[in-house]
Design a protein around this motif. Sequence first.
Motif, PDB file in Angstrom:
ATOM      1  N   UNK A  89      11.264 -13.201  12.899  1.00  0.00           N
ATOM      2  CA  UNK A  89      12.503 -12.848  12.205  1.00  0.00           C
ATOM      3  C   UNK A  89      12.418 -13.187  10.717  1.00  0.00           C
ATOM      4  N   UNK A  90      11.910 -14.392  10.407  1.00  0.00           N
ATOM      5  CA  UNK A  90      11.841 -14.808   9.006  1.00  0.00           C
ATOM      6  C   UNK A  90      10.943 -13.876   8.199  1.00  0.00           C
ATOM      7  N   UNK A  91       9.783 -13.527   8.753  1.00  0.00           N
ATOM      8  CA  UNK A  91       8.865 -12.629   8.043  1.00  0.00           C
ATOM      9  C   UNK A  91       9.478 -11.245   7.855  1.00  0.00           C
ATOM     10  N   UNK A  92      10.236 -10.792   8.839  1.00  0.00           N
ATOM     11  CA  UNK A  92      10.881  -9.481   8.738  1.00  0.00           C
ATOM     12  C   UNK A  92      11.912  -9.437   7.617  1.00  0.00           C
ATOM     13  N   UNK A  93      12.533 -10.592   7.337  1.00  0.00           N
ATOM     14  CA  UNK A  93      13.493 -10.658   6.236  1.00  0.00           C
ATOM     15  C   UNK A  93      12.792 -10.834   4.892  1.00  0.00           C
ATOM     16  N   UNK A  94      11.748 -11.669   4.874  1.00  0.00           N
ATOM     17  CA  UNK A  94      11.054 -11.962   3.618  1.00  0.00           C
ATOM     18  C   UNK A  94      10.386 -10.723   3.029  1.00  0.00           C
ATOM     19  N   UNK A  95       9.809  -9.884   3.882  1.00  0.00           N
ATOM     20  CA  UNK A  95       9.066  -8.727   3.371  1.00  0.00           C
ATOM     21  C   UNK A  95      10.000  -7.723   2.691  1.00  0.00           C
ATOM     22  N   UNK A  96      11.286  -7.753   3.044  1.00  0.00           N
ATOM     23  CA  UNK A  96      12.244  -6.842   2.407  1.00  0.00           C
ATOM     24  C   UNK A  96      12.408  -7.156   0.926  1.00  0.00           C
ATOM     25  N   UNK A  97      12.267  -8.449   0.574  1.00  0.00           N
ATOM     26  CA  UNK A  97      12.414  -8.838  -0.834  1.00  0.00           C
ATOM     27  C   UNK A  97      11.337  -8.218  -1.715  1.00  0.00           C
ATOM     28  N   UNK A  98      10.233  -7.792  -1.116  1.00  0.00           N
ATOM     29  CA  UNK A  98       9.148  -7.203  -1.895  1.00  0.00           C
ATOM     30  C   UNK A  98       9.376  -5.725  -2.206  1.00  0.00           C
ATOM     31  N   UNK A  99      10.281  -5.090  -1.471  1.00  0.00           N
ATOM     32  CA  UNK A  99      10.468  -3.646  -1.622  1.00  0.00           C
ATOM     33  C   UNK A  99      11.866  -3.260  -2.107  1.00  0.00           C
ATOM     34  N   UNK A 100      12.830  -4.197  -2.015  1.00  0.00           N
ATOM     35  CA  UNK A 100      14.207  -3.840  -2.343  1.00  0.00           C
ATOM     36  C   UNK A 100      14.818  -4.884  -3.273  1.00  0.00           C
ATOM     37  N   UNK A 101      15.705  -4.402  -4.153  1.00  0.00           N
ATOM     38  CA  UNK A 101      16.426  -5.295  -5.052  1.00  0.00           C
ATOM     39  C   UNK A 101      17.923  -5.091  -4.850  1.00  0.00           C
ATOM     40  N   UNK A 102      18.486  -4.118  -5.538  1.00  0.00           N
ATOM     41  CA  UNK A 102      19.926  -3.889  -5.418  1.00  0.00           C
ATOM     42  C   UNK A 102      20.311  -3.415  -4.024  1.00  0.00           C
ATOM     43  N   UNK A 103      19.441  -2.636  -3.388  1.00  0.00           N
ATOM     44  CA  UNK A 103      19.750  -2.123  -2.044  1.00  0.00           C
ATOM     45  C   UNK A 103      19.284  -3.057  -0.938  1.00  0.00           C
ATOM     46  N   UNK A 104      18.995  -4.317  -1.291  1.00  0.00           N
ATOM     47  CA  UNK A 104      18.551  -5.292  -0.295  1.00  0.00           C
ATOM     48  C   UNK A 104      19.561  -5.493   0.836  1.00  0.00           C
ATOM     49  N   UNK A 105      20.885  -5.606   0.549  1.00  0.00           N
ATOM     50  CA  UNK A 105      21.837  -5.765   1.664  1.00  0.00           C
ATOM     51  C   UNK A 105      21.780  -4.618   2.669  1.00  0.00           C
ATOM     52  N   UNK A 106      21.673  -3.370   2.160  1.00  0.00           N
ATOM     53  CA  UNK A 106      21.606  -2.216   3.056  1.00  0.00           C
ATOM     54  C   UNK A 106      20.322  -2.249   3.880  1.00  0.00           C
ATOM     55  N   UNK A 107      19.191  -2.553   3.221  1.00  0.00           N
ATOM     56  CA  UNK A 107      17.917  -2.632   3.939  1.00  0.00           C
ATOM     57  C   UNK A 107      17.965  -3.724   5.001  1.00  0.00           C
ATOM     58  N   UNK A 108      18.545  -4.875   4.640  1.00  0.00           N
ATOM     59  CA  UNK A 108      18.672  -5.979   5.604  1.00  0.00           C
ATOM     60  C   UNK A 108      19.537  -5.566   6.783  1.00  0.00           C
ATOM     61  N   UNK A 109      20.638  -4.874   6.500  1.00  0.00           N
ATOM     62  CA  UNK A 109      21.521  -4.430   7.573  1.00  0.00           C
ATOM     63  C   UNK A 109      20.840  -3.475   8.530  1.00  0.00           C
ATOM     64  N   UNK A 110      20.058  -2.530   7.974  1.00  0.00           N
ATOM     65  CA  UNK A 110      19.352  -1.568   8.825  1.00  0.00           C
ATOM     66  C   UNK A 110      18.317  -2.278   9.694  1.00  0.00           C
ATOM     67  N   UNK A 111      17.557  -3.193   9.071  1.00  0.00           N
ATOM     68  CA  UNK A 111      16.527  -3.919   9.831  1.00  0.00           C
ATOM     69  C   UNK A 111      17.155  -4.770  10.938  1.00  0.00           C
ATOM     70  N   UNK A 112      18.214  -5.507  10.584  1.00  0.00           N
ATOM     71  CA  UNK A 112      18.835  -6.403  11.566  1.00  0.00           C
ATOM     72  C   UNK A 112      19.646  -5.662  12.617  1.00  0.00           C
TER      73      UNK A 112
END
Length: 378
Positions: free
Chosen positions: A58-81
């Motif tokens: 779970x932690x790695x799945x969240x951390x890798x999002x920080x490498x690809x998303x900035x402003x749209x990070x909440x949306x990307x996190x929501x889709x992944x979770x």
Amino acid sequence: MIGPFVSSVSSLFSCRRIVIVGGCLQFVGYLLSAFVSTVNLLYVTLGIVVGIGNGLTITSSLLILNEFFDRKLPLATGIVLSGAGIGNIIFSPLIDFCLKNYGYQGTLMISAAIALNVQITAATFSQKRPKQGQIFSFSKQLSDMMDIDLLKTPAFAFCIITNTLSSMGFYVPFAFLPNSAAHYGIEETNIPWLISMIGCSSSLGRPFIGWMAVTFYRHKIVLYSFILTVCGISILMMQIWREFYFLAIACAIFGVTSGGTVCLSTSILPDIVLPKSLCNSVGITLLFQGLGSIIGTPVAGGLTEMVMNDGIIYIYGGSTFLCAAITLVPIIYITTSEKHRQRFNQKALVTVESDLPDIIINVDRRHSITDTEWIVNV
């Protein structure tokens, strides 16, 4: 609780490798649990081994999002979770079916086989940025994995309190609602669907609230406080609405809002901490969420035994979310103050300037130190 460790080593080992190891631990833990005959051993196999595997994944799945998303990070996190919510929809009735047809051991073996599929998803992971492990030693990374200075930051300290409180009440419906529903007189065949309702609404709620956080980017902490408040109210209603359809509505509201809290808990961190501290802040946040989860459910069970009334569980669970919403108020004040923005932007600029030479050298080894200094000066 393994979050800070994963945050630290993620810069040395790729998230793909960490997830693969996590999937292997999940498989081994479930498989060993099928042949364990005592609860004390289950603490090790199902609690620790599978728990560490979940933490790595779970932690790695969240951390890798920080490498690809900035402003749209909440949306990307929501889709992944939202995958977790889909899992609740599928596996709540599936596990119930397996227990009735294959027994406890067979269900754990099936769970072990399902966990192996994590390796397939891990194969799609890729690192975008250069690994910091090329310029920092392993011991340095481990020594930095618990950045105590972060806890001295008022906004981050309040954020930790918020996440701890919300985690204390998060699992109350999952742990106690099936028994409460049986006491309410709801048919046994309908009870698993209440948990599936939470999963279904959570799957829809996580990307939706993530989208709202992107749309109202400057006010996502206010949104987080509102979501926590509604989530707390939905838990309180579970002791009042005792008919199946009303309980299903409460579960749906809880699913949407609790899914939103999971999405926003790490998505607000870029507004609170500097970029260089982001990975560590995610790990520390997940650590305290884990501590809150460990404390929360036993406390709820203890209160029930003391009062001898199921209603106290939902008062407790709802109150933790409402208190969590209140602790966000100081963060809103701090992050919206002009003084904070000026200090935050100044420190962020210093961070970029100090890290730029290492970034340039890692991106292209052809650059000499002289070239690097020239670029920084420009």
